[in-house]
Design an enzyme around this catalytic site. Sequence first.
Site, PDB file in Angstrom:
ATOM      1  N   HIS A  90       1.250  -5.076   0.294  1.00 33.84           N
ATOM      2  CA  HIS A  90       0.921  -4.861   1.714  1.00 33.84           C
ATOM      3  C   HIS A  90       1.573  -3.576   2.238  1.00 33.84           C
ATOM      4  O   HIS A  90       0.954  -2.851   3.016  1.00 33.84           O
ATOM      5  CB  HIS A  90       1.369  -6.050   2.560  1.00 33.84           C
ATOM      6  N   HIS A 131       3.323  -9.267  -3.991  1.00 24.73           N
ATOM      7  CA  HIS A 131       2.282  -9.426  -2.965  1.00 24.73           C
ATOM      8  C   HIS A 131       2.679  -8.690  -1.675  1.00 24.73           C
ATOM      9  O   HIS A 131       1.872  -7.953  -1.105  1.00 24.73           O
ATOM     10  CB  HIS A 131       2.067 -10.918  -2.686  1.00 24.73           C
ATOM     11  N   GLU A 132       3.915  -8.873  -1.256  1.00 20.65           N
ATOM     12  CA  GLU A 132       4.365  -8.213  -0.021  1.00 20.65           C
ATOM     13  C   GLU A 132       4.530  -6.718  -0.203  1.00 20.65           C
ATOM     14  O   GLU A 132       4.227  -5.938   0.710  1.00 20.65           O
ATOM     15  CB  GLU A 132       5.650  -8.860   0.501  1.00 20.65           C
TER      16      GLU A 132
END
Length: 85
Positions: free
Chosen positions: A83, A79-80
């Site tokens: 980003h 998820h990070e």
Amino acid sequence: MAAKTWYVPLDIRERIATAIKDYIDLASHHYGRKYVMPQVGYTLQGRTAGVAIGTNEINFNAVLLMENVERFIARTVPHEVAHCV
């Protein structure tokens, strides 16, 4: 009550670094551009598991990581990285 801080053992930091590299390589291949490996920290506190800062830094919550390593690596790490990408 003071915030709980935990040490992240080297083997877990290495697993996270490997997962990040794998996701960065996957994104680089998929999008046809070179993404760089972000710097990684383990100083985030509170209820947030991770945060991406721009495209070159990720900070993880060591307490939440150590409470559930497998789920953290499977969900929070990609998820990070997304980003950053």
